[in-house]
Design a protein around this motif. Sequence first.
Motif, short mmCIF file in Angstrom:
data_model
loop_
_atom_site.label_atom_id
_atom_site.label_comp_id
_atom_site.label_asym_id
_atom_site.label_seq_id
_atom_site.Cartn_x
_atom_site.Cartn_y
_atom_site.Cartn_z
N ILE A 43 0.85 -1.19 0.00
CA ILE A 43 0.00 0.00 0.00
C ILE A 43 0.88 1.24 0.00
N ASP A 44 0.41 2.30 -0.63
CA ASP A 44 1.14 3.56 -0.63
C ASP A 44 1.25 4.07 0.81
N HIS A 45 2.47 4.40 1.22
CA HIS A 45 2.71 4.80 2.61
C HIS A 45 1.95 6.06 2.98
N ASN A 46 1.98 7.07 2.14
CA ASN A 46 1.31 8.33 2.47
C ASN A 46 -0.20 8.16 2.59
N GLU A 47 -0.77 7.37 1.69
CA GLU A 47 -2.22 7.12 1.75
C GLU A 47 -2.57 6.40 3.05
#
Length: 220
Positions: A43-47
């Motif tokens: 998963i995208d870390h920032n999201e």
Amino acid sequence: MQLEFNANKRDGQGTGASRRLRRTGRVPGILYGGTAKPQQIDIDHNELFQLLRKEAFYSSVLNVNFDGKKEMCLLRDVQRHPYRPVILHVDFQRVDATHKLHQKVPLHFVNADVSPGVKLSGGMVQHVMSDLDVRCLAKDLPTFIEVDLKDMVAGHSMHVSHLKLPAGVEAVLHKGEDPVVATVIVRGGKAEEEVPVEAAPVVAPVEKKAEKKSEKTDKR
């Protein structure tokens, strides 16, 4: 509240593969449960970091956009870096809409300031529980459970049996158990103020010394 996130299929496994993945701004995770096999995802870390700042993300049924379709799941575990704001790994469990699930739901306390125990008696509300383990279908899972303290008086407690749970939701408790959710305690006490102050113990010895001195003077 409908919360969703995007995930990709992850092929590489192991510590080295996870470390390389994190360098690209992705978080390794796993999606397990149900009839399907456990699936490694990333998963995208920032999201993910922004979603984890929302209380509802921890107790709501989530929708994961994965492999061209959506699956319902619950967040089960988050591994964080000891001191850096970095997510290391996440676990999600698939949800079956036809079967009841167990989930901890946060408690939101309201109207404490207008309760008789606080407003009239000067007491203080003590929160004994911060969340409640419930059982329900995925469609009935609440984001939180409201605890209304407007009728609380000093020295009294509110138990789980006093809570108004949403339709289709039941508390998961052991047989015969009814734990305390919150109580009102009164600060201070009059007992300490009523204790009399004792006389100083140094007065008597001073008088004795004075008597001995006067006796020596008389002998002279």
